[in-house]
Design a protein around this motif. Structure first.
Motif, mmCIF file in Angstrom:
data_model
loop_
_atom_site.group_PDB
_atom_site.id
_atom_site.type_symbol
_atom_site.label_atom_id
_atom_site.label_comp_id
_atom_site.label_asym_id
_atom_site.label_seq_id
_atom_site.Cartn_x
_atom_site.Cartn_y
_atom_site.Cartn_z
ATOM 1 N N ASN A 199 0.817 -1.210 0.000
ATOM 2 C CA ASN A 199 0.000 0.000 0.000
ATOM 3 C C ASN A 199 0.856 1.267 0.000
ATOM 4 O O ASN A 199 2.092 1.219 -0.017
ATOM 5 N N GLN A 200 0.190 2.400 0.038
ATOM 6 C CA GLN A 200 0.838 3.700 -0.106
ATOM 7 C C GLN A 200 1.884 3.954 0.989
ATOM 8 O O GLN A 200 2.987 4.443 0.714
ATOM 9 N N LYS A 201 1.544 3.648 2.235
ATOM 10 C CA LYS A 201 2.459 3.919 3.342
ATOM 11 C C LYS A 201 3.708 3.054 3.258
ATOM 12 O O LYS A 201 4.814 3.500 3.591
ATOM 13 N N THR A 202 3.546 1.829 2.804
ATOM 14 C CA THR A 202 4.708 0.937 2.674
ATOM 15 C C THR A 202 5.672 1.455 1.622
ATOM 16 O O THR A 202 6.895 1.505 1.842
ATOM 17 N N LEU A 203 5.157 1.850 0.461
ATOM 18 C CA LEU A 203 6.032 2.378 -0.586
ATOM 19 C C LEU A 203 6.692 3.673 -0.133
ATOM 20 O O LEU A 203 7.876 3.912 -0.421
ATOM 21 N N SER A 204 5.987 4.502 0.602
ATOM 22 C CA SER A 204 6.597 5.722 1.136
ATOM 23 C C SER A 204 7.775 5.374 2.045
ATOM 24 O O SER A 204 8.819 6.039 2.021
ATOM 25 N N GLY A 205 7.607 4.327 2.847
ATOM 26 C CA GLY A 205 8.693 3.884 3.714
ATOM 27 C C GLY A 205 9.894 3.404 2.924
ATOM 28 O O GLY A 205 11.043 3.669 3.290
ATOM 29 N N TRP A 206 9.645 2.719 1.827
ATOM 30 C CA TRP A 206 10.751 2.267 0.974
ATOM 31 C C TRP A 206 11.521 3.453 0.398
ATOM 32 O O TRP A 206 12.759 3.402 0.304
ATOM 33 N N LEU A 207 10.805 4.506 0.016
ATOM 34 C CA LEU A 207 11.479 5.695 -0.518
ATOM 35 C C LEU A 207 12.363 6.342 0.543
ATOM 36 O O LEU A 207 13.501 6.750 0.248
ATOM 37 N N ARG A 208 11.874 6.432 1.763
ATOM 38 C CA ARG A 208 12.696 6.986 2.845
ATOM 39 C C ARG A 208 13.919 6.110 3.108
ATOM 40 O O ARG A 208 15.029 6.611 3.320
ATOM 41 N N ASP A 209 13.731 4.803 3.094
ATOM 42 C CA ASP A 209 14.840 3.879 3.309
ATOM 43 C C ASP A 209 15.905 4.024 2.225
ATOM 44 O O ASP A 209 17.101 3.808 2.480
ATOM 45 N N ALA A 210 15.484 4.383 1.010
ATOM 46 C CA ALA A 210 16.431 4.570 -0.095
ATOM 47 C C ALA A 210 17.223 5.862 0.040
ATOM 48 O O ALA A 210 18.223 6.049 -0.656
ATOM 49 N N GLY A 211 16.785 6.770 0.938
ATOM 50 C CA GLY A 211 17.506 8.011 1.172
ATOM 51 C C GLY A 211 16.766 9.269 0.808
ATOM 52 O O GLY A 211 17.239 10.380 1.088
ATOM 53 N N PHE A 212 15.608 9.146 0.193
ATOM 54 C CA PHE A 212 14.862 10.333 -0.217
ATOM 55 C C PHE A 212 14.214 11.017 0.989
ATOM 56 O O PHE A 212 13.770 10.368 1.938
ATOM 57 N N SER A 213 14.175 12.333 0.939
ATOM 58 C CA SER A 213 13.501 13.133 1.963
ATOM 59 C C SER A 213 12.264 13.780 1.353
ATOM 60 O O SER A 213 11.991 13.623 0.163
#
Length: 246
Positions: A199-213
């Protein structure tokens, strides 16, 4: 007939898209009931291409999304894993000097560090066997201060919409596909991959884990699709990491 499964083996996915490449855009328009064009407009606005920028459009297919990004004078590299898609795109858009087609694997991009002002992918991350590895590659090739925009099928938050949507995928779409596509079996994978996608929150977490702010998302078409965004930039002390994107 070629079709992928949820193991998402790269050769299998590429072969499937090679086979549907000729009628891919027409089939998408039919299956989305015309919403594909609206999602493309929203994605282009989120990327906000500017004259002279260098933008990477991953899983670009035949280049329909990429052409929209060139409208303001940005140079766009349309990358895709499928030879068939790339060949159709090159033929279809041969007269556009701002558009370049490159065959590329999203998990091992053939570009240098900090090369692009923006990186975007529409309805392609779901097809990557290692999406977190792909997000790390997106981060690597994005310039400091640059942005990433991801448009992907997602999970409608409202239960009745969610139930109706999955009923469409499971019971109505197969019949439509048989009329619109050159490889109806390949589109069985579409419904399966959407149902299995986080879902949306999980993908957002992946983006943060990749380094994006400044990571944020907004739902399109009641959450059937979600538009995610992040920025490759150092966190400035005293400033909020909240994005104005929502």
């Amino acid at each position: 007939m070629n079709r992928a499964d949820l193991s998402k083996q790269p050769a299998q996915v590429a072969a499937m898209f090679d086979e549907v490449s000729t009628h891919y855009d027409r089939t998408n328009a039919v299956l989305s009931v015309g919403n594909a064009a609206l999602w493309r407009v929203a994605t282009t606005r989120a990327v906000a291409p500017r004259p002279g920028e260098r933008i990477l459009d991953i899983a670009a297919g035949t280049g329909t999304s990429s052409v929209a990004l060139t409208g303001t004078g940005a140079h766009v590299v349309a990358a895709d894993f499928s030879d068939g898609m790339i060949n159709v795109g090159r033929s279809r858009h041969a007269g556009n000097p701002l558009l370049e087609f490159v065959q590329a694997d999203a998990t091992a991009l053939p570009f240098g560090d900090d090369e692009f002002d923006a990186v975007t992918i529409s309805f392609g991350l779901r097809n990557v066997v290692e999406p977190k590895k792909a997000l790390a590659e997106f981060y690597r090739v994005t310039k400091p201060g640059g942005r990433v925009v991801i448009c992907e099928f997602s999970t409608p938050p409202f239960a009745p919409i969610r139930a109706g949507y999955f009923a469409y995928l499971n019971h109505i779409m197969p019949g439509v596909v048989r009329l619109a596509s050159s490889n109806a079996e390949a589109y069985d994978y579409l419904g399966e991959s959407i149902a299995a996608w986080p879902n949306q929150k999980t993908l957002s977490g992946w983006l943060r884990d990749a380094g994006f702010s400044m990571v944020a998302y907004r739902n399109l078409t009641f959450g059937i699709v979600a538009l995610h965004r992040g920025v490759k930039a150092p966190v400035v002390r005293g400033h909020s990491d909240r994005s104005p994107f929502v």
